[in-house]
Design a protein around this motif. Structure first.
Motif, PDB file in Angstrom:
ATOM      1  N   LEU A  25      -8.280  17.754 -11.237  1.00 32.18           N
ATOM      2  CA  LEU A  25      -7.322  16.987 -12.039  1.00 32.18           C
ATOM      3  C   LEU A  25      -8.033  15.869 -12.796  1.00 32.18           C
ATOM      4  N   TYR A  26      -7.929  15.901 -14.101  1.00 28.62           N
ATOM      5  CA  TYR A  26      -8.593  14.904 -14.946  1.00 28.62           C
ATOM      6  C   TYR A  26      -8.170  13.488 -14.571  1.00 28.62           C
ATOM      7  N   ASP A  27      -6.875  13.278 -14.324  1.00 30.35           N
ATOM      8  CA  ASP A  27      -6.374  11.944 -13.952  1.00 30.35           C
ATOM      9  C   ASP A  27      -7.166  11.359 -12.781  1.00 30.35           C
ATOM     10  N   LEU A  28      -7.437  12.165 -11.781  1.00 30.07           N
ATOM     11  CA  LEU A  28      -8.129  11.680 -10.586  1.00 30.07           C
ATOM     12  C   LEU A  28      -9.593  11.373 -10.864  1.00 30.07           C
ATOM     13  N   ARG A  29     -10.209  12.154 -11.729  1.00 31.72           N
ATOM     14  CA  ARG A  29     -11.627  11.934 -12.052  1.00 31.72           C
ATOM     15  C   ARG A  29     -11.849  10.628 -12.789  1.00 31.72           C
ATOM     16  N   GLU A  30     -10.814  10.112 -13.438  1.00 36.92           N
ATOM     17  CA  GLU A  30     -10.929   8.870 -14.206  1.00 36.92           C
ATOM     18  C   GLU A  30     -10.685   7.615 -13.373  1.00 36.92           C
ATOM     19  N   LEU A  31     -10.255   7.761 -12.127  1.00 37.51           N
ATOM     20  CA  LEU A  31      -9.976   6.610 -11.269  1.00 37.51           C
ATOM     21  C   LEU A  31     -11.264   5.990 -10.756  1.00 37.51           C
ATOM     22  N   LYS A  32     -11.195   4.722 -10.401  1.00 35.10           N
ATOM     23  CA  LYS A  32     -12.345   3.987  -9.877  1.00 35.10           C
ATOM     24  C   LYS A  32     -12.058   3.541  -8.450  1.00 35.10           C
ATOM     25  N   VAL A  33     -13.125   3.439  -7.671  1.00 36.46           N
ATOM     26  CA  VAL A  33     -13.022   2.980  -6.285  1.00 36.46           C
ATOM     27  C   VAL A  33     -13.919   1.765  -6.123  1.00 36.46           C
ATOM     28  N   GLU A  34     -13.371   0.711  -5.557  1.00 41.53           N
ATOM     29  CA  GLU A  34     -14.135  -0.497  -5.239  1.00 41.53           C
ATOM     30  C   GLU A  34     -14.095  -0.701  -3.734  1.00 41.53           C
ATOM     31  N   GLU A  35     -15.199  -1.169  -3.184  1.00 46.28           N
ATOM     32  CA  GLU A  35     -15.263  -1.492  -1.762  1.00 46.28           C
ATOM     33  C   GLU A  35     -15.154  -3.002  -1.624  1.00 46.28           C
ATOM     34  N   THR A  36     -14.251  -3.467  -0.770  1.00 49.60           N
ATOM     35  CA  THR A  36     -14.048  -4.896  -0.569  1.00 49.60           C
ATOM     36  C   THR A  36     -14.313  -5.237   0.894  1.00 49.60           C
ATOM     37  N   PRO A  37     -14.508  -6.514   1.186  1.00 54.42           N
ATOM     38  CA  PRO A  37     -14.721  -6.923   2.581  1.00 54.42           C
ATOM     39  C   PRO A  37     -13.561  -6.467   3.470  1.00 54.42           C
ATOM     40  N   GLY A  38     -13.861  -6.269   4.707  1.00 55.12           N
ATOM     41  CA  GLY A  38     -12.829  -5.835   5.644  1.00 55.12           C
ATOM     42  C   GLY A  38     -12.688  -4.328   5.670  1.00 55.12           C
ATOM     43  N   GLN A  39     -13.718  -3.612   5.233  1.00 57.77           N
ATOM     44  CA  GLN A  39     -13.731  -2.155   5.223  1.00 57.77           C
ATOM     45  C   GLN A  39     -12.515  -1.584   4.494  1.00 57.77           C
ATOM     46  N   ARG A  40     -12.380  -1.988   3.248  1.00 58.40           N
ATOM     47  CA  ARG A  40     -11.293  -1.495   2.406  1.00 58.40           C
ATOM     48  C   ARG A  40     -11.853  -0.815   1.169  1.00 58.40           C
ATOM     49  N   LEU A  41     -11.211   0.290   0.799  1.00 64.93           N
ATOM     50  CA  LEU A  41     -11.486   0.950  -0.463  1.00 64.93           C
ATOM     51  C   LEU A  41     -10.266   0.737  -1.346  1.00 64.93           C
ATOM     52  N   VAL A  42     -10.485   0.174  -2.530  1.00 67.40           N
ATOM     53  CA  VAL A  42      -9.384  -0.099  -3.446  1.00 67.40           C
ATOM     54  C   VAL A  42      -9.454   0.928  -4.568  1.00 67.40           C
ATOM     55  N   LEU A  43      -8.377   1.668  -4.718  1.00 66.36           N
ATOM     56  CA  LEU A  43      -8.250   2.711  -5.725  1.00 66.36           C
ATOM     57  C   LEU A  43      -7.572   2.107  -6.946  1.00 66.36           C
ATOM     58  N   GLN A  44      -8.222   2.236  -8.123  1.00 62.25           N
ATOM     59  CA  GLN A  44      -7.707   1.602  -9.340  1.00 62.25           C
ATOM     60  C   GLN A  44      -7.748   2.571 -10.504  1.00 62.25           C
ATOM     61  N   GLY A  45      -6.816   2.374 -11.433  1.00 63.42           N
ATOM     62  CA  GLY A  45      -6.774   3.167 -12.648  1.00 63.42           C
ATOM     63  C   GLY A  45      -5.358   3.549 -13.000  1.00 63.42           C
ATOM     64  N   VAL A  46      -5.250   4.538 -13.869  1.00 61.50           N
ATOM     65  CA  VAL A  46      -3.947   4.971 -14.380  1.00 61.50           C
ATOM     66  C   VAL A  46      -3.847   6.487 -14.243  1.00 61.50           C
ATOM     67  N   VAL A  47      -2.699   6.946 -13.777  1.00 59.51           N
ATOM     68  CA  VAL A  47      -2.384   8.373 -13.746  1.00 59.51           C
ATOM     69  C   VAL A  47      -1.027   8.577 -14.408  1.00 59.51           C
ATOM     70  N   HIS A  48      -0.658   9.841 -14.614  1.00 56.87           N
ATOM     71  CA  HIS A  48       0.575  10.136 -15.340  1.00 56.87           C
ATOM     72  C   HIS A  48       1.700  10.660 -14.462  1.00 56.87           C
ATOM     73  N   SER A  49       1.502  10.633 -13.147  1.00 60.59           N
ATOM     74  CA  SER A  49       2.593  11.013 -12.251  1.00 60.59           C
ATOM     75  C   SER A  49       2.364  10.395 -10.871  1.00 60.59           C
ATOM     76  N   PHE A  50       3.475  10.195 -10.164  1.00 56.50           N
ATOM     77  CA  PHE A  50       3.373   9.677  -8.804  1.00 56.50           C
ATOM     78  C   PHE A  50       2.698  10.707  -7.894  1.00 56.50           C
ATOM     79  N   TYR A  51       2.847  11.964  -8.228  1.00 56.40           N
ATOM     80  CA  TYR A  51       2.184  13.020  -7.465  1.00 56.40           C
ATOM     81  C   TYR A  51       0.664  12.870  -7.540  1.00 56.40           C
TER      82      TYR A  51
END
Length: 83
Positions: A25-51
């Motif tokens: 899925l192209y939408d997913l390939r365009e997302l970014k992941v950041e690692e933050t303190p406290g062992q968290r992965l933050v998923l960021q970006g835009v997609v075109h459906s809640f699915y």
């Protein structure tokens, strides 16, 4: 040779980003992941459906759980048909 020099360590963030990049899925390939303190992965970006937002979260959870990381889903859903 020490074990850490023989096999390079792949960061959890890099592993998570690779999981998204491998998505058909192209939408997913365009997302970014950041690692933050406290062992968290933050998923960021835009997609075109809640699915797609949910699919991205599940892809990250598959990577995060074995490493005891938490996933924060900050993905924005923008419906291309109504905007």
């Amino acid at each position: 040779m020490p074990a850490d020099l023989a096999t390079p360590q792949v960061s959890v963030r890099h592993e998570a980003q690779s999981a998204l990049a491998a998505s058909p899925l192209y939408d997913l390939r365009e997302l970014k992941v950041e690692e933050t303190p406290g062992q968290r992965l933050v998923l960021q970006g835009v997609v075109h459906s809640f699915y797609h937002k949910q699919l991205a979260q599940e892809a990250l959870l598959a990577v995060a759980r074995p490493h005891a990381y938490h996933v924060v889903n900050d993905v924005e859903v923008i419906d291309a048909l109504t905007n």
